[in-house]
Design a protein around this motif. Sequence first.
Motif, PDB file in Angstrom:
ATOM      1  N   ILE A   1     -15.216  57.183   5.776  1.00 58.57           N
ATOM      2  CA  ILE A   1     -15.612  56.242   4.599  1.00 58.57           C
ATOM      3  C   ILE A   1     -16.292  57.256   3.482  1.00 58.57           C
TER       4      ILE A   1
ATOM      5  N   GLN B   1     -18.644  59.114  12.288  1.00 58.86           N
ATOM      6  CA  GLN B   1     -17.281  58.054  11.951  1.00 58.86           C
ATOM      7  C   GLN B   1     -17.621  57.862  10.342  1.00 58.86           C
TER       8      GLN B   1
ATOM      9  N   ALA C   1     -24.411  52.217   4.225  1.00 62.28           N
ATOM     10  CA  ALA C   1     -25.058  51.171   4.872  1.00 62.28           C
ATOM     11  C   ALA C   1     -23.884  50.199   5.681  1.00 62.28           C
ATOM     12  N   ALA C   2     -22.832  49.970   4.635  1.00 62.17           N
ATOM     13  CA  ALA C   2     -21.710  49.168   5.417  1.00 62.17           C
ATOM     14  C   ALA C   2     -21.301  49.677   6.444  1.00 62.17           C
ATOM     15  N   GLY C   3     -20.975  51.154   6.418  1.00 64.47           N
ATOM     16  CA  GLY C   3     -20.371  51.513   7.732  1.00 64.47           C
ATOM     17  C   GLY C   3     -21.350  51.502   8.831  1.00 64.47           C
ATOM     18  N   TYR C   4     -22.839  51.731   8.765  1.00 65.27           N
ATOM     19  CA  TYR C   4     -23.478  51.604   9.839  1.00 65.27           C
ATOM     20  C   TYR C   4     -23.589  50.163  10.373  1.00 65.27           C
ATOM     21  N   ALA C   5     -23.416  49.245   9.309  1.00 63.87           N
ATOM     22  CA  ALA C   5     -23.760  47.751   9.784  1.00 63.87           C
ATOM     23  C   ALA C   5     -22.497  47.534  10.664  1.00 63.87           C
ATOM     24  N   LEU C   6     -21.303  47.848  10.503  1.00 64.41           N
ATOM     25  CA  LEU C   6     -20.306  47.666  11.653  1.00 64.41           C
ATOM     26  C   LEU C   6     -20.229  48.259  12.810  1.00 64.41           C
ATOM     27  N   GLY C   7     -21.189  49.098  13.082  1.00 61.85           N
ATOM     28  CA  GLY C   7     -21.361  49.893  14.124  1.00 61.85           C
ATOM     29  C   GLY C   7     -20.976  51.239  14.344  1.00 61.85           C
ATOM     30  N   LEU C   8     -20.568  51.594  13.060  1.00 61.86           N
ATOM     31  CA  LEU C   8     -19.921  53.171  13.064  1.00 61.86           C
ATOM     32  C   LEU C   8     -21.100  54.163  13.379  1.00 61.86           C
TER      33      LEU C   8
ATOM     34  N   GLY D   1     -24.607  52.122  -0.411  1.00 65.27           N
ATOM     35  CA  GLY D   1     -24.333  50.694   0.197  1.00 65.27           C
ATOM     36  C   GLY D   1     -23.062  50.984   1.066  1.00 65.27           C
ATOM     37  N   GLN D   2     -22.368  52.169   0.739  1.00 65.14           N
ATOM     38  CA  GLN D   2     -21.087  52.251   1.312  1.00 65.14           C
ATOM     39  C   GLN D   2     -21.436  52.619   2.979  1.00 65.14           C
TER      40      GLN D   2
END
Lengths: 243, 230
Positions: free
Chosen positions: B148, B143, B132-139, B129-130
């Motif tokens: 992360i 990055q 996924a959260a990074g990807y979801a922010l556009g990283l 999930g960490q």
Amino acid sequence: MIEIKHVDKWYGPSFQVLTDCTTAVVKGEVVVVCGPSGSGKSTLIKCVNALEPFQKGDIIVDGIKVNDPKTNLPKLRSRVGMVFQHFELFPHLKITENLCLAQQKVLGRSRDEAMARGKKLLERVGLTAQADKYPGQLSGGQQQRVAIARALAMDPIVMLFDEPTSALDPEMVGEVLDVMVQLAQEGMTMMVVTHEMGFARKVAHRVIFMDRGEIVEDATKDEFFGRPRSERAQTFLSKILTH
Amino acid sequence: MFSNLDFDVVRRSLGYLFLDGMTFTLTLTALATLGGIVLGTLIALMRLGNLPVLPKIAAAYVNFMRSLPLVLVIFWFYFLVPYIGAWITGAERPIAVGAFTSSLITFTLFEAAYFAEIMRAGIQSIPKGQVAAGYALGLTYPQVMANIVLPQAFRNMLPVLLTQTIILFQDTSLVYVLSLTDFLGAASKVAQRDGRLVEMYLFAAVVYFAISFAASSLVKRLQARTAIIR
């Protein structure tokens, strides 16, 4: 804003999780997706910003085809806010750093700009006092509000919520829903996977009901709560609304 | 039995033991740890990535290095590196590589295999999930890794990484096979010169024990300080 056209998804060769899903979310619309566990609602919403791949069909967000290999996914995702069931704040970073990280790395904002925007959104979700704490020092409800602020800091054109209140203690559900209701009333385009029918009644324009990977019902809020056409939706509603 | 021991030999050779010997030991330990962690992290990323072939190469490297005795690798590199250097640069003669450079390369490459496995476990301990959260922010993938996943993995794995470093600190004594003078080597030379084997080896053991023990206590304290608040 979001167009989902005939999407099919399989896990492995034989297990189909999404079957011919077609729907759309227009600008300013709040769409609630509900249905029993394992019906594919979380999977569908994760397909919208390509966190989950799918094998057939198309999803188009703001005119950009998500499943096109040539699409710049990081760029697209930076314009689509997402809130997760388990918050997924970055535990090694302070709240302010959680808010600033992507603003600086993805949008190229300066430290001061990002901090100003972050502080403003923190104020909006009522957590200014927690700015210098770490996520682990906050309650679940507070963490989820930070997660919403973090997504909003990117100035998204649409917000996706994947069961934002399912992992919360009951007394914290309200504070998160309040933020979401306010957001909806300000005209944010939202796609929300949730079991919170009170939220759906209050602000949703449309309700999508899914079961076994299919969109069984796709109706306006009044139609859905008034007289669902499908038997499965009626059974589902009678089960969750009688409690 | 102990009446004819002369511990004054230790006092007389302190300068040589520490300024020459221990300095060498600590320099080699520090540089090899640094190089090993950087290289090891890259190998771990290769192994966990979904690019073709790279995971297999990384796994083969790790398994190969871990299947050989360290002394053998030290020897092997010392005699082979000059030829490999010549082959890469196209020089006609084997390139002269100092014993220190050779041992540094060896220890870095050898330790990288162990650090790679530690980092692999650390990276895998970070919930999906960490990412996924990074990807979801556009990283982007680099990055997400740099901001992360790796910072959290390092923190989770810090105790194990430092324990491995303490093992490396002890293992550097194997450079005696290249006639390099590390701390143990220095002690050994004095012992043989003055015929004071018992005194010098006892002293060396006490010093190794003291440093390793102090370092492990420090690791425990550091662990409490750097732990992620959950």
